[in-house]
Design a protein around this motif. Structure first.
Motif, PDB file in Angstrom:
ATOM      1  N   ALA A  87       4.795   8.464   1.284  1.00  0.00           N
ATOM      2  CA  ALA A  87       6.016   9.114   1.779  1.00  0.00           C
ATOM      3  C   ALA A  87       6.753   9.753   0.612  1.00  0.00           C
ATOM      4  O   ALA A  87       6.694   9.266  -0.523  1.00  0.00           O
ATOM      5  CB  ALA A  87       6.931   8.112   2.490  1.00  0.00           C
ATOM      6  N   VAL A  88       7.464  10.838   0.925  1.00  0.00           N
ATOM      7  CA  VAL A  88       8.261  11.546  -0.074  1.00  0.00           C
ATOM      8  C   VAL A  88       9.583  11.956   0.576  1.00  0.00           C
ATOM      9  O   VAL A  88       9.596  12.447   1.704  1.00  0.00           O
ATOM     10  CB  VAL A  88       7.524  12.813  -0.596  1.00  0.00           C
ATOM     11  N   GLY A  89      10.673  11.729  -0.145  1.00  0.00           N
ATOM     12  CA  GLY A  89      11.969  12.247   0.281  1.00  0.00           C
ATOM     13  C   GLY A  89      12.147  13.637  -0.288  1.00  0.00           C
ATOM     14  O   GLY A  89      11.956  13.829  -1.494  1.00  0.00           O
ATOM     15  N   VAL A  90      12.465  14.598   0.572  1.00  0.00           N
ATOM     16  CA  VAL A  90      12.637  15.969   0.086  1.00  0.00           C
ATOM     17  C   VAL A  90      14.062  16.447   0.362  1.00  0.00           C
ATOM     18  O   VAL A  90      14.667  16.102   1.371  1.00  0.00           O
ATOM     19  CB  VAL A  90      11.626  16.950   0.740  1.00  0.00           C
ATOM     20  N   THR A  91      14.573  17.224  -0.559  1.00  0.00           N
ATOM     21  CA  THR A  91      15.914  17.795  -0.410  1.00  0.00           C
ATOM     22  C   THR A  91      15.828  19.093   0.367  1.00  0.00           C
ATOM     23  O   THR A  91      14.999  19.950   0.049  1.00  0.00           O
ATOM     24  CB  THR A  91      16.525  18.062  -1.790  1.00  0.00           C
ATOM     25  N   GLY A 113       4.344  10.784   4.777  1.00  0.00           N
ATOM     26  CA  GLY A 113       5.589  10.905   5.530  1.00  0.00           C
ATOM     27  C   GLY A 113       6.615  11.696   4.743  1.00  0.00           C
ATOM     28  O   GLY A 113       6.737  11.534   3.536  1.00  0.00           O
ATOM     29  N   VAL A 114       7.363  12.536   5.440  1.00  0.00           N
ATOM     30  CA  VAL A 114       8.381  13.359   4.797  1.00  0.00           C
ATOM     31  C   VAL A 114       9.750  12.978   5.355  1.00  0.00           C
ATOM     32  O   VAL A 114       9.970  12.994   6.561  1.00  0.00           O
ATOM     33  CB  VAL A 114       8.117  14.862   5.037  1.00  0.00           C
ATOM     34  N   LEU A 115      10.633  12.618   4.428  1.00  0.00           N
ATOM     35  CA  LEU A 115      11.990  12.189   4.772  1.00  0.00           C
ATOM     36  C   LEU A 115      12.925  13.305   4.329  1.00  0.00           C
ATOM     37  O   LEU A 115      13.041  13.579   3.132  1.00  0.00           O
ATOM     38  CB  LEU A 115      12.258  10.900   3.992  1.00  0.00           C
ATOM     39  N   LEU A 116      13.596  13.946   5.290  1.00  0.00           N
ATOM     40  CA  LEU A 116      14.451  15.092   4.959  1.00  0.00           C
ATOM     41  C   LEU A 116      15.851  14.610   4.568  1.00  0.00           C
ATOM     42  O   LEU A 116      16.459  13.801   5.278  1.00  0.00           O
ATOM     43  CB  LEU A 116      14.553  16.043   6.150  1.00  0.00           C
ATOM     44  N   GLY A 117      16.352  15.142   3.468  1.00  0.00           N
ATOM     45  CA  GLY A 117      17.666  14.718   3.006  1.00  0.00           C
ATOM     46  C   GLY A 117      18.487  15.856   2.433  1.00  0.00           C
ATOM     47  O   GLY A 117      17.961  16.914   2.089  1.00  0.00           O
ATOM     48  N   GLY A 121       0.802  -1.224   0.000  1.00  0.00           N
ATOM     49  CA  GLY A 121       0.000   0.000   0.000  1.00  0.00           C
ATOM     50  C   GLY A 121       0.832   1.269   0.000  1.00  0.00           C
ATOM     51  O   GLY A 121       0.286   2.365   0.119  1.00  0.00           O
ATOM     52  N   HIS A 122       2.145   1.121  -0.107  1.00  0.00           N
ATOM     53  CA  HIS A 122       2.998   2.305  -0.105  1.00  0.00           C
ATOM     54  C   HIS A 122       3.190   2.863  -1.515  1.00  0.00           C
ATOM     55  O   HIS A 122       3.347   2.101  -2.478  1.00  0.00           O
ATOM     56  CB  HIS A 122       4.373   1.972   0.488  1.00  0.00           C
ATOM     57  N   VAL A 123       3.137   4.169  -1.616  1.00  0.00           N
ATOM     58  CA  VAL A 123       3.509   4.881  -2.838  1.00  0.00           C
ATOM     59  C   VAL A 123       4.519   5.932  -2.406  1.00  0.00           C
ATOM     60  O   VAL A 123       4.184   6.887  -1.689  1.00  0.00           O
ATOM     61  CB  VAL A 123       2.284   5.533  -3.516  1.00  0.00           C
ATOM     62  N   ILE A 124       5.772   5.715  -2.779  1.00  0.00           N
ATOM     63  CA  ILE A 124       6.866   6.534  -2.242  1.00  0.00           C
ATOM     64  C   ILE A 124       7.693   7.122  -3.373  1.00  0.00           C
ATOM     65  O   ILE A 124       8.089   6.418  -4.301  1.00  0.00           O
ATOM     66  CB  ILE A 124       7.754   5.677  -1.303  1.00  0.00           C
ATOM     67  N   ASP A 125       7.931   8.401  -3.274  1.00  0.00           N
ATOM     68  CA  ASP A 125       8.853   9.077  -4.185  1.00  0.00           C
ATOM     69  C   ASP A 125      10.056   9.490  -3.343  1.00  0.00           C
ATOM     70  O   ASP A 125       9.934  10.307  -2.428  1.00  0.00           O
ATOM     71  CB  ASP A 125       8.179  10.300  -4.815  1.00  0.00           C
ATOM     72  N   ALA A 126      11.219   8.925  -3.655  1.00  0.00           N
ATOM     73  CA  ALA A 126      12.391   9.117  -2.794  1.00  0.00           C
ATOM     74  C   ALA A 126      13.028  10.482  -2.939  1.00  0.00           C
ATOM     75  O   ALA A 126      13.860  10.863  -2.106  1.00  0.00           O
ATOM     76  CB  ALA A 126      13.428   8.033  -3.063  1.00  0.00           C
ATOM     77  N   LEU A 127      12.661  11.230  -3.973  1.00  0.00           N
ATOM     78  CA  LEU A 127      13.259  12.566  -4.078  1.00  0.00           C
ATOM     79  C   LEU A 127      12.436  13.574  -4.868  1.00  0.00           C
ATOM     80  O   LEU A 127      12.132  13.379  -6.044  1.00  0.00           O
ATOM     81  CB  LEU A 127      14.672  12.528  -4.669  1.00  0.00           C
ATOM     82  N   HIS A 143       1.627  21.552  -3.020  1.00  0.00           N
ATOM     83  CA  HIS A 143       2.425  20.361  -3.338  1.00  0.00           C
ATOM     84  C   HIS A 143       2.014  19.160  -2.484  1.00  0.00           C
ATOM     85  O   HIS A 143       2.003  18.029  -2.952  1.00  0.00           O
ATOM     86  CB  HIS A 143       3.919  20.651  -3.148  1.00  0.00           C
ATOM     87  N   PHE A 144       1.686  19.440  -1.230  1.00  0.00           N
ATOM     88  CA  PHE A 144       1.318  18.334  -0.328  1.00  0.00           C
ATOM     89  C   PHE A 144      -0.064  17.792  -0.710  1.00  0.00           C
ATOM     90  O   PHE A 144      -0.331  16.593  -0.607  1.00  0.00           O
ATOM     91  CB  PHE A 144       1.360  18.799   1.132  1.00  0.00           C
ATOM     92  N   GLU A 145      -0.931  18.703  -1.155  1.00  0.00           N
ATOM     93  CA  GLU A 145      -2.246  18.254  -1.643  1.00  0.00           C
ATOM     94  C   GLU A 145      -2.064  17.387  -2.896  1.00  0.00           C
ATOM     95  O   GLU A 145      -2.776  16.407  -3.100  1.00  0.00           O
ATOM     96  CB  GLU A 145      -3.127  19.476  -1.938  1.00  0.00           C
ATOM     97  N   ASP A 146      -1.084  17.749  -3.714  1.00  0.00           N
ATOM     98  CA  ASP A 146      -0.799  16.975  -4.918  1.00  0.00           C
ATOM     99  C   ASP A 146      -0.238  15.592  -4.557  1.00  0.00           C
ATOM    100  O   ASP A 146      -0.516  14.603  -5.240  1.00  0.00           O
ATOM    101  CB  ASP A 146       0.195  17.762  -5.785  1.00  0.00           C
ATOM    102  N   TRP A 147       0.562  15.533  -3.484  1.00  0.00           N
ATOM    103  CA  TRP A 147       1.046  14.225  -3.005  1.00  0.00           C
ATOM    104  C   TRP A 147      -0.155  13.341  -2.662  1.00  0.00           C
ATOM    105  O   TRP A 147      -0.200  12.171  -3.007  1.00  0.00           O
ATOM    106  CB  TRP A 147       1.912  14.384  -1.744  1.00  0.00           C
ATOM    107  N   ARG A 148      -1.112  13.957  -1.966  1.00  0.00           N
ATOM    108  CA  ARG A 148      -2.289  13.183  -1.581  1.00  0.00           C
ATOM    109  C   ARG A 148      -3.057  12.729  -2.827  1.00  0.00           C
ATOM    110  O   ARG A 148      -3.506  11.576  -2.907  1.00  0.00           O
ATOM    111  CB  ARG A 148      -3.191  14.021  -0.668  1.00  0.00           C
ATOM    112  N   ALA A 149      -3.165  13.631  -3.809  1.00  0.00           N
ATOM    113  CA  ALA A 149      -3.872  13.290  -5.043  1.00  0.00           C
ATOM    114  C   ALA A 149      -3.190  12.117  -5.751  1.00  0.00           C
ATOM    115  O   ALA A 149      -3.839  11.343  -6.456  1.00  0.00           O
ATOM    116  CB  ALA A 149      -3.946  14.508  -5.957  1.00  0.00           C
ATOM    117  N   GLY A 150      -1.872  12.001  -5.566  1.00  0.00           N
ATOM    118  CA  GLY A 150      -1.120  10.896  -6.170  1.00  0.00           C
ATOM    119  C   GLY A 150      -1.149   9.638  -5.322  1.00  0.00           C
ATOM    120  O   GLY A 150      -0.475   8.654  -5.659  1.00  0.00           O
TER     121      GLY A 150
END
Lengths: 342, 342
Positions: B44-48, B95-99, B18-24, B33-40
């Motif tokens: 979780a998303v990795g952000v720079t 989820g937001v992964l800071l990188g 059930g995960h849909v993850i974009d690592a960067l 942008h966060f609403e667009d994440w939900r639409a997708g």
């Protein structure tokens, strides 16, 4: 100084916390100091990692402590959340609470309150001796109270669960912080002015406001904060504790010894002068040649903590009150103070 | 580019993550942008948060993200430990992964690995495009491999659970990192060189070494990493995915779109040039006037993520494999990679 009889509750059979906590020490750390904590039966110690360090240098200090905690993990462990205090006691390790004696670690950036808290800085003074971006220190020329930035910082510290420490702050700044903070604040290491009248010690108004708000006051054993310096007797000291208990409440007092070991006068030079004044070379050399002030005979090191407990019992404090003053009160305060609210 | 038939496992009835993850991703963040994440349908998303920022500026970036996370807490939450991934999915928040895309956040101080990790930086590239204190980036003149400092940093990142990201690193540096790291490393956002032959993309040797070591490779949707830029077809893209799956393993691939929104060419100028070269004013103006590269029609925004899943199914990947590539593989990798070992 008339010896006051302790009027604390005489509860027997009351559950003792088993905590022995010193809210402030600053030594030239070696493993020997942590062994001495154990010899004193301590369960937690607040340590200073920054006086004038700004954000970047604070990171290096945090890194040094992370490594020290790993290298001595059989003796010590970090305290980051309220529950860590009892965990440390139950593990037989001494909990270490990292703190700064200035707001310099957050530079001018309110966002750094959470960042530093997350990185392990759990206590922060709003000022050292001088004016900071937040308010005035006890040696400052005037005291404007808490600044606009300061109000934002207090609110953030309240939210993330970073202890607000007013030990070195001036009167108005201290009273306003107690008033503005939605959570009780601490004076980790100072003594009452009625005991030794110096700007670095605290007025009866501050003691009363701290007690009424549920804050904590940690008694210092640093000679310049004592009535008769290193000659101060333990009896005089516990009489002062008893009188403070009447003003602030027996549940709102503890120990914050300000014990500093392994340094010479160059560290006092750094603490006092930082980078804010140009120090004449002759004065710098005088600092370097001056040994650290002698401690009272009855409090030379952390292993002497039980002597304080014995003297408090002799003063007439109940077993429960002695347990509270020696650590239970700090434990109860910190258990809540270190938890985030939002 | 010949369309390769996917040879993944055809398991049906397999439990999907059930995960849909974009690592960067790296956008000029707004709530949209966060609403667009939900639409997708993202979990979780990795952000720079840093390209050239040294320690001090990284703290400000962390503070900005802490505030963004609080302001949009109905949509997003931080990922700090392995368990946070499933928690985010179960809460219906992303989820937001800071990188960081460089090791600049730790300056020259190995102790800052833990400090930054504690403060929330959970992914770090060992190099951006140039030489760093650790190794060489893909645009560098020569590649000395991993430095002495780099070996210490890798060991610390392994210990604290900070993901080692080799996306922008040069060949030898990348292969040595995979070899030296005791835990699998990631290439969060790149494509294979067999798809588009540029130093920024990865050799078949790297794909193989990553797969054999249990690492992860995230496919980029950034036009300069694609075979035909914005004209690249989705069919060509999924054929490349299928071929990569044969080399690295179907369980070792995912998405790392490198989607950048809301910027103009001045940000590319900053990313490429930082402070390491003196940029002629005419070139600076040319950067400023150049719009961000167009995305392929089939991946304009985060809400297009389901189109990738559909195309992978059409390519012949099983439901379980599509689930893995779209997020399950990153989730499984990160669940372990974010946990400290010591």
């Amino acid at each position: 100084m008339a010896a006051t009889q302790a009027s604390g509750s005489q509860t027997t059979g009351h559950q003792l916390s088993g905590h022995v906590i010193d809210a402030l020490q600053y030594s030239n750390w070696t493993r020997r100091h942590f062994e001495d904590w154990r010899a004193g039966g301590m369960t937690a110690v607040g340590v200073t990692i920054a006086y004038h360090e700004r954000a970047r240098d604070t990171l290096t200090r945090l890194g040094e402590w992370n490594w020290r905690l790993r290298e001595n993990a059989d003796l010590i462990r970090p305290i980051r959340r309220g529950g860590d205090l009892d965990a440390a006691r139950d593990e037989g390790r001494i909990g270490v609470l990292l703190g700064a004696q200035n707001c310099s670690p957050i530079d001018d950036d309110v966002g750094l309150v959470q960042v530093m808290n997350d990185a392990g800085l759990k206590v922060m003074q709003l000022t050292y001796n001088n004016l900071s971006l937040i308010g005035a220190g006890c040696a400052e020329l005037d005291d404007p109270g808490i600044s606009r930035f300061g109000r934002e910082v207090i609110s953030e510290m309240n939210r993330v669960g970073m202890v607000i420490d007013m030990s070195h702050s001036a009167e108005r700044t201290t009273l306003e912080a107690i008033e503005l903070s939605s959570r009780p604040v601490a004076v980790t290491h100072a003594n009452p002015r009625f005991f030794h009248d110096t700007p670095r010690n605290k007025s009866t108004d501050v003691l009363r406001a701290l007690g009424e708000s549920g804050g904590m006051f940690g008694f210092s054993l640093y000679p310049p904060h004592l009535a008769d310096g290193a000659q101060t007797t333990l009896d005089t000291f516990t009489a002062m504790v008893a009188r403070t208990a009447e003003i602030a409440g027996t549940g709102n007092i503890g120990i914050g010894s300000d014990l500093c070991q392994g340094w010479d006068g160059r560290t006092i030079d750094y603490m006092r002068n930082g980078r804010w004044r140009l120090v004449p070379q002759a004065e710098r050399e005088r600092f370097a040649a001056t040994p650290w002030p002698d401690q009272p005979a009855w409090f030379q090191r952390s292993a002497d903590m039980p002597k304080l407990a014995d003297a408090l019992r002799e003063r007439g404090f109940s077993a429960a009150d002695v347990d509270g003053i020696m650590g239970g009160n700090w434990a109860r305060y910190l258990r809540d103070a270190l938890e985030p609210t939002g």
